[in-house]
Design a protein around this motif. Sequence first.
Motif, PDB file in Angstrom:
ATOM      1  N   ARG A  20     -23.021  48.695   6.658  1.00  0.00           N
ATOM      2  CA  ARG A  20     -23.500  47.319   6.702  1.00  0.00           C
ATOM      3  C   ARG A  20     -22.712  46.500   7.717  1.00  0.00           C
ATOM      4  NH1 ARG A  20     -19.511  44.922   5.401  1.00  0.00           N
ATOM      5  NH2 ARG A  20     -20.588  43.019   5.995  1.00  0.00           N
ATOM      6  N   ASN A 134     -16.845  42.032  11.249  1.00  0.00           N
ATOM      7  CA  ASN A 134     -15.878  42.702  12.148  1.00  0.00           C
ATOM      8  C   ASN A 134     -15.395  41.752  13.225  1.00  0.00           C
ATOM      9  OD1 ASN A 134     -16.737  46.185  12.724  1.00  0.00           O
ATOM     10  ND2 ASN A 134     -16.094  45.103  10.879  1.00  0.00           N
ATOM     11  N   ASN A 212     -27.154  34.324   9.426  1.00  0.00           N
ATOM     12  CA  ASN A 212     -26.027  35.076   8.867  1.00  0.00           C
ATOM     13  C   ASN A 212     -26.201  35.135   7.353  1.00  0.00           C
ATOM     14  OD1 ASN A 212     -23.469  36.467   9.259  1.00  0.00           O
ATOM     15  ND2 ASN A 212     -22.489  34.696   8.317  1.00  0.00           N
ATOM     16  N   LYS A 213     -25.237  35.765   6.690  1.00  0.00           N
ATOM     17  CA  LYS A 213     -25.291  35.981   5.246  1.00  0.00           C
ATOM     18  C   LYS A 213     -25.696  34.722   4.481  1.00  0.00           C
ATOM     19  CE  LYS A 213     -24.917  39.042   3.542  1.00  0.00           C
ATOM     20  NZ  LYS A 213     -26.149  39.813   3.198  1.00  0.00           N
TER      21      LYS A 213
HETATM   22  O1  LIG Z   1     -23.926  38.789   7.290  1.00  0.00           O
HETATM   23  C1  LIG Z   1     -23.174  39.695   7.535  1.00  0.00           C
HETATM   24  C2  LIG Z   1     -23.290  41.042   6.909  1.00  0.00           C
HETATM   25  O2  LIG Z   1     -24.402  41.137   6.034  1.00  0.00           O
HETATM   26  P1  LIG Z   1     -24.675  42.509   5.247  1.00  0.00           P
HETATM   27  O3  LIG Z   1     -23.434  42.816   4.467  1.00  0.00           O
HETATM   28  O4  LIG Z   1     -25.857  42.209   4.386  1.00  0.00           O
HETATM   29  O5  LIG Z   1     -24.964  43.575   6.278  1.00  0.00           O
HETATM   30  C3  LIG Z   1     -22.112  39.547   8.606  1.00  0.00           C
HETATM   31  O6  LIG Z   1     -21.599  38.261   8.609  1.00  0.00           O
HETATM   32  C4  LIG Z   1     -22.769  39.815   9.977  1.00  0.00           C
HETATM   33  O7  LIG Z   1     -23.500  41.018   9.944  1.00  0.00           O
HETATM   34  C5  LIG Z   1     -21.735  39.923  11.077  1.00  0.00           C
HETATM   35  O8  LIG Z   1     -20.907  41.034  10.856  1.00  0.00           O
HETATM   36  P2  LIG Z   1     -20.240  41.821  12.097  1.00  0.00           P
HETATM   37  O9  LIG Z   1     -19.422  40.812  12.855  1.00  0.00           O
HETATM   38  O10 LIG Z   1     -19.404  42.888  11.447  1.00  0.00           O
HETATM   39  O11 LIG Z   1     -21.348  42.375  12.922  1.00  0.00           O
END
Ligand SMILES: O=C(COP(=O)(O)O)[C@H](O)[C@H](O)COP(=O)(O)O
Length: 323
Positions: A20, A134, A212-213
């Motif tokens: 994820r 990340n 985003n989330k």
């Molecule tokens: O909303 C989420 C994850 O949602 P889920 O857990 O439902 O996948 C993260 O804030 C973004 O994907 C960015 O993450 P990154 O910076 O790691 O890409």
Amino acid sequence: MELPEEVRRIAEDIKAMRIRGAGRIARAAAQTLMLAAEAYKGDSLEDFRAYMEEVARLLISTRPTAVSLPNAVNYVMRALREGRFQSPEDARKAVVEAARDFIEYSLQAVRRIGEIGSRLIETGDRIITHCNSNAVESILVTAWRSGKRFHVYATETRPRFQGYITARNLAREGIPVTLVPDSAVLSVMRSRRITRVIVGADTIAANGAVINKIGTSQIALAAHLHRIPFIVATETYKFSPYTVVGQPVEIEERPPEEVLENPPEGVVIRNPAFDATPPEYVDMIVTERGIIPPKSVALVLWELFRRRPAEAGGVKVEEDATA
Ligand SMILES: O=C(COP(=O)(O)O)[C@H](O)[C@H](O)COP(=O)(O)O
């Protein structure tokens, strides 16, 4: 040719969120295309193309919101869709190379965001973050390792509690971190005199809106009310070319059981996984190419996709759509 078991398993892992986060999903998709190409046994170019398109479709169908997924798949498949090859062997090499390029670019981008974004952090900061990103972790860890001292408040992020991952990772680095319920954000903002909010992104729309989330937009609204800078950290492959031509971003609706296993009779449960934060609430977007305001997103998209309409999923990016 039948799709390899491993390809189906990774697609299932993305769907079930064992893999994820928008960046990770994109890298996993590139890796899976590479794996599928390497596993191909046939000797017909046409058959190889059809087989790879099936893998691409399967990957894209796993989760609908993060545009990093189709962007990664289209990047890797572009080599195959546009290239002229003598044999499936040549085509396979092109896919493997494109997938490697994407993964390397992605990892490098996350590191670069860390370097650029860490300059925004000051000793004494009290920072709220939401979910697990990340890109955000890269900023916080880079700032911490450079000697800056600050405190992070991580929201739990119901219903899947990705905030626990953030809190655990930051604590492992030695960064002071406090886990708070999502509903405590406004109260924490006031009582802890929060100085910054930093979140990641799944998709950035052409108008600068940040997807985003679920819950991100409430935090942005609260930050806006308190004049607290709201910062988004994202690689540019989360910019959506589809939104340039007005295509809406699909918000994933996840199973109700994630919220409550056995709801009382007559109770309906909804479980939207993401929300959209309007650009007015976003102060800056930290990308691997530098920091931009939300109103510059269309320009970056134009720069990224004008020569490559195929990567917009066949959507032709019209000149006046971004003017
Ligand atoms: O909303 C989420 C994850 O949602 P889920 O857990 O439902 O996948 C993260 O804030 C973004 O994907 C960015 O993450 P990154 O910076 O790691 O890409």
